[in-house]
Design an enzyme around this catalytic site. Sequence first.
Site, mmCIF file in Angstrom:
data_model
loop_
_atom_site.group_PDB
_atom_site.id
_atom_site.type_symbol
_atom_site.label_atom_id
_atom_site.label_comp_id
_atom_site.label_asym_id
_atom_site.label_seq_id
_atom_site.Cartn_x
_atom_site.Cartn_y
_atom_site.Cartn_z
ATOM 1 N N SER A 77 -24.190 10.583 1.854
ATOM 2 C CA SER A 77 -24.585 9.261 1.371
ATOM 3 C C SER A 77 -25.931 9.255 0.662
ATOM 4 O O SER A 77 -26.875 9.940 1.066
ATOM 5 C CB SER A 77 -24.650 8.280 2.542
ATOM 6 O OG SER A 77 -25.198 7.048 2.151
ATOM 7 N N GLU A 78 -25.995 8.447 -0.381
ATOM 8 C CA GLU A 78 -27.249 8.253 -1.091
ATOM 9 C C GLU A 78 -28.293 7.587 -0.198
ATOM 10 O O GLU A 78 -29.493 7.670 -0.451
ATOM 11 C CB GLU A 78 -26.987 7.387 -2.327
ATOM 12 C CG GLU A 78 -27.992 7.577 -3.426
ATOM 13 C CD GLU A 78 -27.393 7.257 -4.778
ATOM 14 O OE1 GLU A 78 -28.101 6.645 -5.578
ATOM 15 O OE2 GLU A 78 -26.232 7.620 -5.021
ATOM 16 N N GLU B 118 0.846 -1.193 0.000
ATOM 17 C CA GLU B 118 0.000 0.000 0.000
ATOM 18 C C GLU B 118 0.884 1.247 0.000
ATOM 19 O O GLU B 118 1.762 1.401 0.851
ATOM 20 C CB GLU B 118 -0.914 -0.004 1.231
ATOM 21 C CG GLU B 118 -1.681 1.276 1.479
ATOM 22 C CD GLU B 118 -2.557 1.679 0.311
ATOM 23 O OE1 GLU B 118 -2.361 2.795 -0.208
ATOM 24 O OE2 GLU B 118 -3.429 0.874 -0.078
ATOM 25 N N HIS C 127 -16.559 11.644 -8.502
ATOM 26 C CA HIS C 127 -16.743 10.581 -7.520
ATOM 27 C C HIS C 127 -16.193 9.223 -7.956
ATOM 28 O O HIS C 127 -15.607 8.501 -7.147
ATOM 29 C CB HIS C 127 -18.240 10.453 -7.219
ATOM 30 C CG HIS C 127 -18.561 9.407 -6.196
ATOM 31 N ND1 HIS C 127 -17.998 9.401 -4.934
ATOM 32 C CD2 HIS C 127 -19.395 8.327 -6.248
ATOM 33 C CE1 HIS C 127 -18.476 8.367 -4.249
ATOM 34 N NE2 HIS C 127 -19.314 7.700 -5.021
ATOM 35 N N HIS C 128 -16.373 8.853 -9.201
ATOM 36 C CA HIS C 128 -16.011 7.494 -9.605
ATOM 37 C C HIS C 128 -15.589 7.493 -11.076
ATOM 38 O O HIS C 128 -16.233 8.150 -11.908
ATOM 39 C CB HIS C 128 -17.196 6.547 -9.414
ATOM 40 C CG HIS C 128 -16.870 5.098 -9.562
ATOM 41 N ND1 HIS C 128 -16.535 4.296 -8.494
ATOM 42 C CD2 HIS C 128 -16.811 4.298 -10.646
ATOM 43 C CE1 HIS C 128 -16.301 3.064 -8.923
ATOM 44 N NE2 HIS C 128 -16.452 3.048 -10.231
ATOM 45 N N THR D 232 -12.269 2.904 -0.262
ATOM 46 C CA THR D 232 -13.420 2.170 0.277
ATOM 47 C C THR D 232 -13.870 2.734 1.610
ATOM 48 O O THR D 232 -15.054 2.768 1.920
ATOM 49 C CB THR D 232 -13.080 0.680 0.435
ATOM 50 O OG1 THR D 232 -12.651 0.164 -0.821
ATOM 51 C CG2 THR D 232 -14.276 -0.106 0.924
ATOM 52 N N ARG E 275 -27.328 8.925 -10.619
ATOM 53 C CA ARG E 275 -26.462 10.008 -10.158
ATOM 54 C C ARG E 275 -26.174 11.032 -11.261
ATOM 55 O O ARG E 275 -26.112 12.229 -10.994
ATOM 56 C CB ARG E 275 -25.152 9.425 -9.625
ATOM 57 C CG ARG E 275 -25.336 8.664 -8.334
ATOM 58 C CD ARG E 275 -24.071 7.960 -7.925
ATOM 59 N NE ARG E 275 -24.222 7.361 -6.595
ATOM 60 C CZ ARG E 275 -23.273 6.648 -5.993
ATOM 61 N NH1 ARG E 275 -22.133 6.428 -6.610
ATOM 62 N NH2 ARG E 275 -23.477 6.142 -4.801
ATOM 63 N N HIS F 285 -20.900 12.772 -8.407
ATOM 64 C CA HIS F 285 -21.919 12.456 -7.398
ATOM 65 C C HIS F 285 -22.684 13.725 -7.071
ATOM 66 O O HIS F 285 -22.078 14.779 -6.862
ATOM 67 C CB HIS F 285 -21.259 11.887 -6.140
ATOM 68 C CG HIS F 285 -22.228 11.220 -5.210
ATOM 69 N ND1 HIS F 285 -23.149 11.921 -4.454
ATOM 70 C CD2 HIS F 285 -22.433 9.907 -4.913
ATOM 71 C CE1 HIS F 285 -23.868 11.076 -3.736
ATOM 72 N NE2 HIS F 285 -23.451 9.843 -3.998
ATOM 73 N N ARG G 94 -22.378 4.620 -12.827
ATOM 74 C CA ARG G 94 -22.430 3.584 -11.798
ATOM 75 C C ARG G 94 -23.599 3.828 -10.853
ATOM 76 O O ARG G 94 -23.800 4.939 -10.370
ATOM 77 C CB ARG G 94 -21.130 3.543 -10.999
ATOM 78 C CG ARG G 94 -21.145 2.469 -9.898
ATOM 79 C CD ARG G 94 -19.835 2.416 -9.168
ATOM 80 N NE ARG G 94 -19.540 3.665 -8.465
ATOM 81 C CZ ARG G 94 -20.076 4.008 -7.283
ATOM 82 N NH1 ARG G 94 -20.953 3.229 -6.686
ATOM 83 N NH2 ARG G 94 -19.740 5.160 -6.711
ATOM 84 N N GLU H 285 -12.070 -0.375 -8.762
ATOM 85 C CA GLU H 285 -12.201 0.766 -9.662
ATOM 86 C C GLU H 285 -11.062 0.873 -10.673
ATOM 87 O O GLU H 285 -11.178 1.583 -11.663
ATOM 88 C CB GLU H 285 -12.297 2.050 -8.832
ATOM 89 C CG GLU H 285 -12.874 3.232 -9.589
ATOM 90 C CD GLU H 285 -13.143 4.423 -8.684
ATOM 91 O OE1 GLU H 285 -13.296 5.535 -9.233
ATOM 92 O OE2 GLU H 285 -13.182 4.258 -7.446
ATOM 93 N N GLY I 24 -24.065 1.858 -4.652
ATOM 94 C CA GLY I 24 -24.098 0.549 -4.014
ATOM 95 C C GLY I 24 -23.477 -0.544 -4.855
ATOM 96 O O GLY I 24 -23.180 -1.636 -4.358
ATOM 97 N N ARG J 18 -31.027 10.038 0.977
ATOM 98 C CA ARG J 18 -32.162 10.163 0.063
ATOM 99 C C ARG J 18 -32.948 8.857 0.024
ATOM 100 O O ARG J 18 -34.178 8.850 -0.026
ATOM 101 C CB ARG J 18 -31.666 10.545 -1.339
ATOM 102 C CG ARG J 18 -31.291 12.010 -1.464
ATOM 103 C CD ARG J 18 -30.692 12.319 -2.832
ATOM 104 N NE ARG J 18 -29.347 11.791 -2.955
ATOM 105 C CZ ARG J 18 -28.830 11.261 -4.056
ATOM 106 N NH1 ARG J 18 -29.570 11.151 -5.154
ATOM 107 N NH2 ARG J 18 -27.590 10.816 -4.094
#
Length: 925
Positions: free
Chosen positions: A731-732, A511, A859-860, A520, A756, A719, A899, A889, A902, A735
Amino acid sequence: MTSSERIFRPFTLPNGTELKNRLLMAPMTTCTGYYDGTVTQELVEYYRVRAGSIGAVIVECCFIDDHGLAFPGAIGIDNDDKIAGLAKIAEAIKGEGSRAILQIYHGGRMVDPQLIGGRTPVAPSALAAPRDGATTPRALSADEVQGMVNKFGDGVRRAILAGFDGVEIHGANTYLIQQFYSPNSNQRDDEWGGSRDKRVTFPLAVLEITHKMARQYADDAFIIGYRFSPEELEVPGIRFEDTLYLLEKLAARGLDYLHFSLGASLRPSIVETTDPTPLIEKYCAMRSTTLAQVPVMGVGGVVNAGDVEQGLDHGYDLMAVGRACIAYPDWTARIASGERLELFIDSTCREALHIPEPLWRFSLVEAMIRDMSMGDARFKPGMFVETVQDDASELVINVRLENDRIADIALAASPVDSVEFTTSFEEIRERILTANTPHVDAISGATSQSEAVKKAVAKAMLKSSKALAAEEGGDAATAKAYDVVVVGSGGAGLAAAIQAHDEGARVLVVEKMPTLGGNTIKASAGMNAAETRFQRVKGIQDSKELFYQESLKGGKNRNDPQLLRRFVDNAPQAIEWLADRGIMLNDITTTGGMSIDRTHRPRDGSAVGGYLISGLVRNLTRRGIEVMLDTAVDEILMENDEVSGVRLLTEENETVVVQTRSVVVATGGFSANSAMVVKYRPDLDGFVTTNHKGATGGGIALLERIGAGTVDMGEIQIHPTVEQKTSYLVSESIRGGGAILVNQQGNRFFNELETRDKVSASIIALPEHYAYIVFDEHVRAKNKAADEYIAKGLVTSASSPRALAEKLGMDYHAFLATLERYNGFVERQHDEDFGRTTALRAPINEGPFHAIRIAPGVHHTMGGVTINTDAAVLNTDQQPIPGAYAAGEVAGGIHGGNRIGGNAVADIIIFGTLAGQQAAKRARG
């Protein structure tokens, strides 16, 4: 008679049944039953090994009605099909020479609706328990109350047919029987409630039908016990005098023992807090002659023979043993031989101690676990002085090592001098020393300081190991060899490492950052999966095909069909993989783009990332998997077009060559590399990112240098709900829990649970380019992540919607109208304005009210290296590169053009375990 003789001499109960001694194993919830409440073989073995030298084993509470289970994994006695499984437990206990007693109960209003398929719990009265988020139960009718008494009778009959020597009626812990006796929970006005004389009717009826079943199906040796909680804090509530009244009534009808339910056997009153007298002393002084004929059992804090003797001296006749029986299955034999015990569990001995995985992760067990996986580690003893940096200052830390353990950690110097700093240092120090590893959870609110201390310990261990190797003549220049090298320590990397180890491989995790967890650890919503047992328990009807189609639609039909199919098919298996390793995602919500609740998260509704990494790291350390932090992979080495090793660069600029046949690259995406993001998406220039600073795309570059192809590199997700000053992702699940989005004018403007990309675009299109996520106390209580946002100062709160609107500078008339209109949609379960079809859970009407100002952030990155369905990295000709695997990812193709929230957590576990499995298989071949 000596104290030891008093403990171990046979004891005769009022019905004439003899126990071999005064010791019983306390009933402790294990959560190890199947989803339908049947018995697992693991549970049978758990009880078998703890029977024998102890007088009796009281088996954990069994629900008598399928509306009555109060926790996941509970075992049941609600139908005759359960008899065969329970008989295995009884036979196992009795076969070893102990008496077998089964505790029976109904949870009443303490039942979580999610455990009973979303149905409403039942109780004496329609009054919610006095706790956050409690559900208001449905009051049982008079006929249903009598039916419930009959169900207890049926449970007793089944216990007898299963071969148990007795039953313990669970009238404690605020479950249904206690609810009927409590003036707090029973406010009926019929024959089952009202005055104390009427409230006592239900427990007496349960005892009466128990006697009836014993007379009809058992012999006179059948044991009948009753467990009770002596007091309630609530007003009105049960007081000690009320309990004595109940127990006198029960004793008059015949009992073989009474079981005090206390956390500590010599605990005083929780109501009369100025009186230090143990309740057992008050009980013995106040009971009648009739009640004095019934043996009384104590529980709580019993570890050694002296604890038993102390309990007997204070008036108990019998002593129940809880945690000590978990830690030491042969506990009774040990104290009989005079052994003095310390209450802890070797982290490497779960299987040897026959502790089921669900019980292993219970807080009462986790608190006893010491990480002994470093037992084979060898250090050069001595003091090592390490200088590290936290967010605010430089810390000098002394780490003292002995040849196989971390002996002490002391703060040598720090410019910080505060109670908070000292307290958090002592907490992280204690965690590391107890676990004997630096890989422990950081202290909440002191993450930077915790990570600095952990890093100091890790550096000291590395120096000590090198010093010992040099002293013993080891050659530091000799290349090390591992079966599998995992690059990256986020969820995908840790899952790959654990799976590879469990497949028999020797594994190294590398790492580049100073801490484990990668991106994560920032994940918030949960993990998507369809057709899981947790969905079945909650009555959620789902299908893999629907999951596939919704993920494909969310990805704009650009997903690789084969990868997506493998992803969907393996998702429920991945949920079980985690559960088998003590990481239980058994609460379920939804995210944007999903039509069904399939986002699995921790039971308490907290953010999934920290919980997941914490559990994976525990598994890593238990297995003794080696980790190198602050170490970068400079190059993946190839020989004959196959992976042959890696060249590493440590924090001290030392080059280390590691030989291996398999490399798993799990380094995450490149959202934190703004130049790389803008290269593929110039329109995202200037956007904040939710990712940690290590998400720079280094793994993609590494693999490209050995010929890997890439896919979908321009597919970058923003996001919609990111707090812009801190780049903190909201966090989603907020919502998904029922929150709404409003603009600066106080109006809703889009379907909050759309995908998203679409929600983000709608916010960007607003004149102000930001919005507010608005929720009430009901949503907050069911989403623990919201407490974190409040603690970090991200939330604006007010006692009323009008006050909240005024704080936000919006027209309160418009805002109030928005809430009123939305609450009407919830009531009708139909959103006329924006077509929202999911998470219309409850009206937003419970103060205080909360809002967070948000806007989109990077975000991703859906793109990455190409892989096949076995997580093997493909070259530019779509052929596997032998020995190279990728997960998470860093790999592309799975999520297509967008994406679903979740799906990333599912991705890292599914393909992480696949990569670990295949990498180990290659290394062994």
